[in-house]
Design a protein around this motif. Sequence first.
Motif, PDB file in Angstrom:
ATOM      1  N   HIS A   1       0.817  -1.216   0.000  1.00 54.15           N
ATOM      2  CA  HIS A   1       0.000   0.000   0.000  1.00 54.15           C
ATOM      3  C   HIS A   1       0.850   1.265   0.000  1.00 54.15           C
ATOM      4  N   GLY A   2       2.147   1.098  -0.181  1.00 52.84           N
ATOM      5  CA  GLY A   2       3.072   2.225  -0.135  1.00 52.84           C
ATOM      6  C   GLY A   2       2.790   3.298  -1.167  1.00 52.84           C
ATOM      7  N   TYR A   3       2.371   2.880  -2.323  1.00 49.50           N
ATOM      8  CA  TYR A   3       2.080   3.841  -3.387  1.00 49.50           C
ATOM      9  C   TYR A   3       1.031   4.846  -2.929  1.00 49.50           C
ATOM     10  N   ARG A   4      -0.101   4.338  -2.454  1.00 49.01           N
ATOM     11  CA  ARG A   4      -1.191   5.230  -2.017  1.00 49.01           C
ATOM     12  C   ARG A   4      -0.765   6.089  -0.830  1.00 49.01           C
ATOM     13  N   GLU A   5      -0.080   5.464   0.115  1.00 44.97           N
ATOM     14  CA  GLU A   5       0.347   6.210   1.296  1.00 44.97           C
ATOM     15  C   GLU A   5       1.397   7.257   0.938  1.00 44.97           C
ATOM     16  N   GLY A   6       2.299   6.912   0.044  1.00 41.94           N
ATOM     17  CA  GLY A   6       3.296   7.878  -0.399  1.00 41.94           C
ATOM     18  C   GLY A   6       2.672   9.073  -1.085  1.00 41.94           C
ATOM     19  N   LEU A   7       1.679   8.818  -1.926  1.00 38.29           N
ATOM     20  CA  LEU A   7       0.995   9.926  -2.600  1.00 38.29           C
ATOM     21  C   LEU A   7       0.301  10.852  -1.604  1.00 38.29           C
ATOM     22  N   ARG A   8      -0.051  10.311  -0.458  1.00 36.97           N
ATOM     23  CA  ARG A   8      -0.712  11.127   0.562  1.00 36.97           C
ATOM     24  C   ARG A   8       0.296  11.882   1.433  1.00 36.97           C
ATOM     25  N   VAL A   9       1.362  11.193   1.888  1.00 34.77           N
ATOM     26  CA  VAL A   9       2.249  11.804   2.877  1.00 34.77           C
ATOM     27  C   VAL A   9       3.375  12.638   2.272  1.00 34.77           C
ATOM     28  N   VAL A  10       3.898  12.265   1.122  1.00 30.84           N
ATOM     29  CA  VAL A  10       5.021  13.013   0.551  1.00 30.84           C
ATOM     30  C   VAL A  10       4.640  14.472   0.271  1.00 30.84           C
ATOM     31  N   PRO A  11       3.476  14.767  -0.300  1.00 26.43           N
ATOM     32  CA  PRO A  11       3.116  16.181  -0.466  1.00 26.43           C
ATOM     33  C   PRO A  11       3.010  16.939   0.864  1.00 26.43           C
ATOM     34  N   LYS A  12       2.631  16.246   1.932  1.00 32.87           N
ATOM     35  CA  LYS A  12       2.593  16.890   3.256  1.00 32.87           C
ATOM     36  C   LYS A  12       4.001  17.256   3.710  1.00 32.87           C
ATOM     37  N   LEU A  13       4.962  16.388   3.437  1.00 33.11           N
ATOM     38  CA  LEU A  13       6.353  16.697   3.774  1.00 33.11           C
ATOM     39  C   LEU A  13       6.867  17.843   2.911  1.00 33.11           C
ATOM     40  N   ARG A  14       6.556  17.795   1.631  1.00 33.63           N
ATOM     41  CA  ARG A  14       7.026  18.838   0.713  1.00 33.63           C
ATOM     42  C   ARG A  14       6.384  20.197   0.989  1.00 33.63           C
ATOM     43  N   ALA A  15       5.229  20.201   1.637  1.00 34.49           N
ATOM     44  CA  ALA A  15       4.548  21.467   1.945  1.00 34.49           C
ATOM     45  C   ALA A  15       5.257  22.236   3.059  1.00 34.49           C
ATOM     46  N   ARG A  16       6.129  21.585   3.792  1.00 31.35           N
ATOM     47  CA  ARG A  16       6.841  22.238   4.890  1.00 31.35           C
ATOM     48  C   ARG A  16       8.102  22.906   4.366  1.00 31.35           C
ATOM     49  N   PRO A  17       8.232  24.214   4.521  1.00 31.97           N
ATOM     50  CA  PRO A  17       9.419  24.911   4.014  1.00 31.97           C
ATOM     51  C   PRO A  17      10.725  24.379   4.607  1.00 31.97           C
ATOM     52  N   GLU A  18      10.672  23.893   5.839  1.00 29.74           N
ATOM     53  CA  GLU A  18      11.877  23.370   6.491  1.00 29.74           C
ATOM     54  C   GLU A  18      12.419  22.134   5.790  1.00 29.74           C
ATOM     55  N   LEU A  19      11.571  21.481   5.009  1.00 24.42           N
ATOM     56  CA  LEU A  19      11.963  20.229   4.361  1.00 24.42           C
ATOM     57  C   LEU A  19      12.132  20.382   2.855  1.00 24.42           C
ATOM     58  N   ALA A  20      12.078  21.607   2.382  1.00 27.51           N
ATOM     59  CA  ALA A  20      12.080  21.845   0.929  1.00 27.51           C
ATOM     60  C   ALA A  20      13.269  21.216   0.214  1.00 27.51           C
ATOM     61  N   GLY A  21      14.444  21.289   0.782  1.00 33.08           N
ATOM     62  CA  GLY A  21      15.624  20.771   0.104  1.00 33.08           C
ATOM     63  C   GLY A  21      16.067  19.405   0.565  1.00 33.08           C
ATOM     64  N   VAL A  22      15.293  18.775   1.429  1.00 32.04           N
ATOM     65  CA  VAL A  22      15.678  17.470   1.982  1.00 32.04           C
ATOM     66  C   VAL A  22      15.279  16.365   0.999  1.00 32.04           C
ATOM     67  N   PRO A  23      16.229  15.524   0.603  1.00 28.36           N
ATOM     68  CA  PRO A  23      15.866  14.406  -0.273  1.00 28.36           C
ATOM     69  C   PRO A  23      14.911  13.442   0.431  1.00 28.36           C
ATOM     70  N   ILE A  24      13.869  13.038  -0.281  1.00 25.58           N
ATOM     71  CA  ILE A  24      12.916  12.051   0.213  1.00 25.58           C
ATOM     72  C   ILE A  24      12.951  10.885  -0.760  1.00 25.58           C
ATOM     73  N   VAL A  25      13.228   9.693  -0.219  1.00 18.84           N
ATOM     74  CA  VAL A  25      13.243   8.497  -1.054  1.00 18.84           C
ATOM     75  C   VAL A  25      12.255   7.498  -0.473  1.00 18.84           C
ATOM     76  N   MET A  26      11.735   6.654  -1.338  1.00 17.99           N
ATOM     77  CA  MET A  26      10.773   5.650  -0.916  1.00 17.99           C
ATOM     78  C   MET A  26      11.074   4.351  -1.649  1.00 17.99           C
ATOM     79  N   GLY A  27      10.880   3.246  -0.947  1.00 18.41           N
ATOM     80  CA  GLY A  27      11.124   1.984  -1.601  1.00 18.41           C
ATOM     81  C   GLY A  27      10.376   0.844  -0.970  1.00 18.41           C
ATOM     82  N   GLY A  28      10.380  -0.252  -1.691  1.00 14.65           N
ATOM     83  CA  GLY A  28       9.726  -1.458  -1.229  1.00 14.65           C
ATOM     84  C   GLY A  28       8.668  -1.917  -2.204  1.00 14.65           C
ATOM     85  N   ARG A  29       7.715  -2.591  -1.671  1.00 14.28           N
ATOM     86  CA  ARG A  29       6.595  -3.097  -2.486  1.00 14.28           C
ATOM     87  C   ARG A  29       5.521  -2.011  -2.521  1.00 14.28           C
ATOM     88  N   LEU A  30       5.454  -1.322  -3.627  1.00 12.55           N
ATOM     89  CA  LEU A  30       4.570  -0.159  -3.737  1.00 12.55           C
ATOM     90  C   LEU A  30       3.119  -0.532  -3.994  1.00 12.55           C
TER      91      LEU A  30
END
Length: 163
Positions: free
Chosen positions: A77-106
Amino acid sequence: MFPDQNPARIEGRRPRALVSGVASDSHTWNLVYLQLVCEEEGLDVVNLGPCVPDELLVAECVDQRPDLVVLSTVNGHGYREGLRVVPKLRARPELAGVPIVMGGRLGVTGRREKELADQLEAAGCDRVFDSGGPEDIDEFRTLAAAVTWKADDAAARTPVQSG
């Protein structure tokens, strides 16, 4: 050149990775393995563990100020959860330049689905590891080492404050 604004790096700490499962995924061995890989590549690691709610993940990322965010999923279920949580992380200015990676069974099909990885990257992931082969871990090791080198280089360029 502007000094690095990450207060933890100015304090002289090693670069940090934040490793986390997604909210619905209770698997832990993958998180422990990724923690060990990150540590081998010179990163300090904050491992939030499995079943991490989105709000907690965002709050910890803001509080911990990681140099790398690693999201892992095994349950399909990573695909659906990633689509939900990654934009929340990217919305935070403090995290704008932080690399975010995801892996596993999507997804639940058990095979690589390039369109899922593409959508996660469009949502803000810098890299999606989903082939399941040794090339993924090799590339992840290279990425983690690059984060360490980049952080070390930035710390070396940070001007010393005299009092």
